[in-house]
Write a protein that holds these residues in place. Sequence first.
Motif, PDB file in Angstrom:
ATOM      1  N   GLU A   3      -0.080  15.559 -13.007  1.00  0.00           N
ATOM      2  CA  GLU A   3      -0.086  14.097 -12.927  1.00  0.00           C
ATOM      3  C   GLU A   3       0.604  13.633 -11.653  1.00  0.00           C
ATOM      4  OE1 GLU A   3      -0.369  11.677 -16.722  1.00  0.00           O
ATOM      5  OE2 GLU A   3      -1.794  12.880 -15.617  1.00  0.00           O
ATOM      6  N   ASN A   4       1.744  14.266 -11.411  1.00  0.00           N
ATOM      7  CA  ASN A   4       2.523  13.868 -10.236  1.00  0.00           C
ATOM      8  C   ASN A   4       1.803  14.172  -8.936  1.00  0.00           C
ATOM      9  OD1 ASN A   4       4.484  13.052 -11.927  1.00  0.00           O
ATOM     10  ND2 ASN A   4       5.841  14.811 -11.598  1.00  0.00           N
ATOM     11  N   ASN A   5       1.037  15.263  -8.949  1.00  0.00           N
ATOM     12  CA  ASN A   5       0.388  15.672  -7.704  1.00  0.00           C
ATOM     13  C   ASN A   5      -0.919  14.947  -7.449  1.00  0.00           C
ATOM     14  OD1 ASN A   5       2.424  17.385  -7.188  1.00  0.00           O
ATOM     15  ND2 ASN A   5       1.411  19.192  -8.065  1.00  0.00           N
ATOM     16  N   ARG A   6      -1.373  14.225  -8.474  1.00  0.00           N
ATOM     17  CA  ARG A   6      -2.697  13.626  -8.308  1.00  0.00           C
ATOM     18  C   ARG A   6      -2.619  12.405  -7.404  1.00  0.00           C
ATOM     19  NH1 ARG A   6      -5.007  13.168 -13.677  1.00  0.00           N
ATOM     20  NH2 ARG A   6      -4.317  11.025 -13.666  1.00  0.00           N
ATOM     21  N   LEU A   7      -3.479  12.364  -6.415  1.00  0.00           N
ATOM     22  CA  LEU A   7      -3.527  11.254  -5.470  1.00  0.00           C
ATOM     23  C   LEU A   7      -4.790  10.470  -5.723  1.00  0.00           C
ATOM     24  CD1 LEU A   7      -2.796  12.152  -1.749  1.00  0.00           C
ATOM     25  CD2 LEU A   7      -1.896  10.278  -3.129  1.00  0.00           C
ATOM     26  N   ASP A   8      -4.666   9.219  -6.066  1.00  0.00           N
ATOM     27  CA  ASP A   8      -5.870   8.426  -6.255  1.00  0.00           C
ATOM     28  C   ASP A   8      -6.122   7.624  -4.982  1.00  0.00           C
ATOM     29  OD1 ASP A   8      -7.883   6.785  -6.876  1.00  0.00           O
ATOM     30  OD2 ASP A   8      -7.017   6.039  -8.761  1.00  0.00           O
ATOM     31  N   LEU A   9      -7.069   8.164  -4.214  1.00  0.00           N
ATOM     32  CA  LEU A   9      -7.314   7.538  -2.905  1.00  0.00           C
ATOM     33  C   LEU A   9      -8.025   6.194  -3.011  1.00  0.00           C
ATOM     34  CD1 LEU A   9      -8.316  10.718  -0.888  1.00  0.00           C
ATOM     35  CD2 LEU A   9      -6.146   9.501  -0.863  1.00  0.00           C
ATOM     36  N   THR A  10      -8.506   5.878  -4.215  1.00  0.00           N
ATOM     37  CA  THR A  10      -9.216   4.601  -4.353  1.00  0.00           C
ATOM     38  C   THR A  10      -8.255   3.457  -4.682  1.00  0.00           C
ATOM     39  OG1 THR A  10      -9.554   4.882  -6.707  1.00  0.00           O
ATOM     40  CG2 THR A  10     -11.244   5.795  -5.256  1.00  0.00           C
ATOM     41  N   LEU A  11      -6.983   3.821  -4.973  1.00  0.00           N
ATOM     42  CA  LEU A  11      -6.019   2.764  -5.299  1.00  0.00           C
ATOM     43  C   LEU A  11      -5.790   1.848  -4.102  1.00  0.00           C
ATOM     44  CD1 LEU A  11      -3.108   4.431  -7.278  1.00  0.00           C
ATOM     45  CD2 LEU A  11      -4.603   2.573  -8.025  1.00  0.00           C
ATOM     46  N   ALA A  12      -5.566   0.564  -4.394  1.00  0.00           N
ATOM     47  CA  ALA A  12      -5.243  -0.364  -3.312  1.00  0.00           C
ATOM     48  C   ALA A  12      -3.876   0.005  -2.757  1.00  0.00           C
ATOM     49  CB  ALA A  12      -5.212  -1.779  -3.856  1.00  0.00           C
ATOM     50  N   GLY A  13      -3.678  -0.159  -1.462  1.00  0.00           N
ATOM     51  CA  GLY A  13      -2.401   0.190  -0.846  1.00  0.00           C
ATOM     52  C   GLY A  13      -1.301  -0.737  -1.320  1.00  0.00           C
ATOM     53  N   GLU A  14      -0.061  -0.257  -1.159  1.00  0.00           N
ATOM     54  CA  GLU A  14       1.049  -1.126  -1.511  1.00  0.00           C
ATOM     55  C   GLU A  14       1.242  -2.133  -0.392  1.00  0.00           C
ATOM     56  OE1 GLU A  14       4.644   0.962  -2.481  1.00  0.00           O
ATOM     57  OE2 GLU A  14       3.554   2.143  -3.978  1.00  0.00           O
ATOM     58  N   GLY A  15       1.376  -3.390  -0.741  1.00  0.00           N
ATOM     59  CA  GLY A  15       1.490  -4.431   0.273  1.00  0.00           C
ATOM     60  C   GLY A  15       2.714  -4.240   1.146  1.00  0.00           C
ATOM     61  N   VAL A  16       2.558  -4.436   2.449  1.00  0.00           N
ATOM     62  CA  VAL A  16       3.699  -4.351   3.350  1.00  0.00           C
ATOM     63  C   VAL A  16       4.263  -5.765   3.489  1.00  0.00           C
ATOM     64  CG1 VAL A  16       4.495  -3.771   5.666  1.00  0.00           C
ATOM     65  CG2 VAL A  16       2.607  -2.502   4.626  1.00  0.00           C
ATOM     66  N   GLU A  17       5.488  -5.918   3.036  1.00  0.00           N
ATOM     67  CA  GLU A  17       6.069  -7.272   3.102  1.00  0.00           C
ATOM     68  C   GLU A  17       6.555  -7.561   4.506  1.00  0.00           C
ATOM     69  OE1 GLU A  17       8.128  -9.611   0.624  1.00  0.00           O
ATOM     70  OE2 GLU A  17       7.910  -8.369  -1.163  1.00  0.00           O
ATOM     71  N   LEU A  18       6.151  -8.694   5.020  1.00  0.00           N
ATOM     72  CA  LEU A  18       6.548  -9.073   6.358  1.00  0.00           C
ATOM     73  C   LEU A  18       7.939  -9.699   6.321  1.00  0.00           C
ATOM     74  CD1 LEU A  18       4.833  -8.709   8.816  1.00  0.00           C
ATOM     75  CD2 LEU A  18       4.225 -11.138   8.693  1.00  0.00           C
ATOM     76  N   GLY A  19       8.799  -9.247   7.163  1.00  0.00           N
ATOM     77  CA  GLY A  19      10.111  -9.887   7.251  1.00  0.00           C
ATOM     78  C   GLY A  19      10.000 -11.181   8.032  1.00  0.00           C
ATOM     79  N   SER A  20      11.094 -11.871   8.144  1.00  0.00           N
ATOM     80  CA  SER A  20      11.029 -13.085   8.957  1.00  0.00           C
ATOM     81  C   SER A  20      12.253 -13.138   9.853  1.00  0.00           C
ATOM     82  CB  SER A  20      11.004 -14.318   8.056  1.00  0.00           C
ATOM     83  OG  SER A  20      12.132 -14.314   7.222  1.00  0.00           O
ATOM     84  N   ARG A  21      12.115 -13.839  10.963  1.00  0.00           N
ATOM     85  CA  ARG A  21      13.278 -13.962  11.834  1.00  0.00           C
ATOM     86  C   ARG A  21      14.236 -14.985  11.259  1.00  0.00           C
ATOM     87  NH1 ARG A  21      13.674 -11.766  17.209  1.00  0.00           N
ATOM     88  NH2 ARG A  21      11.690 -10.763  17.662  1.00  0.00           N
TER      89      ARG A  21
END
Length: 346
Positions: free
Chosen positions: A87-105
């Motif tokens: 289970e741990n090793n399984r990679l589901d390449l069809t999953l949506a990526g985790e969103g990259v949160e944009l920082g702010s100045r």
Amino acid sequence: MLKDKIYDAKKEVLAFEASDIQQAEDFRLKFLVSKGLIKALFNEFKSAPAEEKRMLGKELNELKKLAEEKYASVKKKLESNSQQEDENNRLDLTLAGEGVELGSRHPLSLVRKEIVEIFNKLGFVVSEGPEIEDDWHNFSALNFAPEHPARDMQDTFFIQRNGDEEIALRTHTSSVQVRMMEKGNPPFRAIMPGRVYRNEAISARAHCFFHQVEGLYIDKGVSFADLKQTLFYFVQELFGENTKVRFRPSYFPFTEPSAEMDISCTICKGEGCQLCKHSGWVEILGCGMVDPNVLENCKIDSKKFTGFAFGMGIERIANLKYEIKDLRLFSENDVRFLKQFESELI
Ligand code: PHE
């Protein structure tokens, strides 16, 4: 004796643990198959004395049951471990990526950057100095006489006494002017952004540290007209073309003449509101012609060179631009506050 053999086998069965499938299989082969140990003990049992048979039979059956149970439980554990691993090793390449949160100045960085860029266009370079300063750079060279009441204008955090000299957190960025003038020869045209410290009780309107941008221009023939024009240009760039400015006479030990500059209120456009206390004007900076004493203190010939200086608080400008009324918000790192500046240009 059969009884001891059963006892030893039981002990071994009870203590058995397996870390892989092979060990479990070895256990099965040793105890549970028809050529295994338990079967052999049953064979031996056949020729045991009749009076012991009842007790030995019970013991043997117990041993068999224990071994079978042990084998089953060890196997189950190993199987579920390997399933978890899969289970741990399984990679589901069809999953949506985790969103990259944009920082702010930080709003203060945004405002500082804007101020710096405007003065860059006029040929001012950025210069910086230390936040821990000696008395000379923060006060004496800037024409604050010893015991001069002007030293009380700024509530200083003193750190230690170094021989005759006090070491303190700088109370203004004017100390960087001195460092710059001492280091080289004019002309100088620089702005000096940085953090400054004053011993004030923290409230919505005051903090024990804040940020300033200092400006310095020294050359032959620099006049008050240059000062006015430079600051006028700055205000128009930062707050828009319709912003008016006015200069009021003031006092700083290091400039003569000195002035404070007001701009027409950015909120009510001069109509009168709470921010400008219904005057239509808000103060944004102090400025003046560099006092000849300061030039001489920094080994600059005041007969040959003149210059102007100005200093403003970045929080103040940010307050006018973004209407941030409580100074404490700038240093609390509340993401709900900071997130509001995400869309600002980086
Ligand atoms: N250093 C002054 C202050 O902190 C501001 C200032 C800078 C005034 C340069 C005149 C010239 O209040």
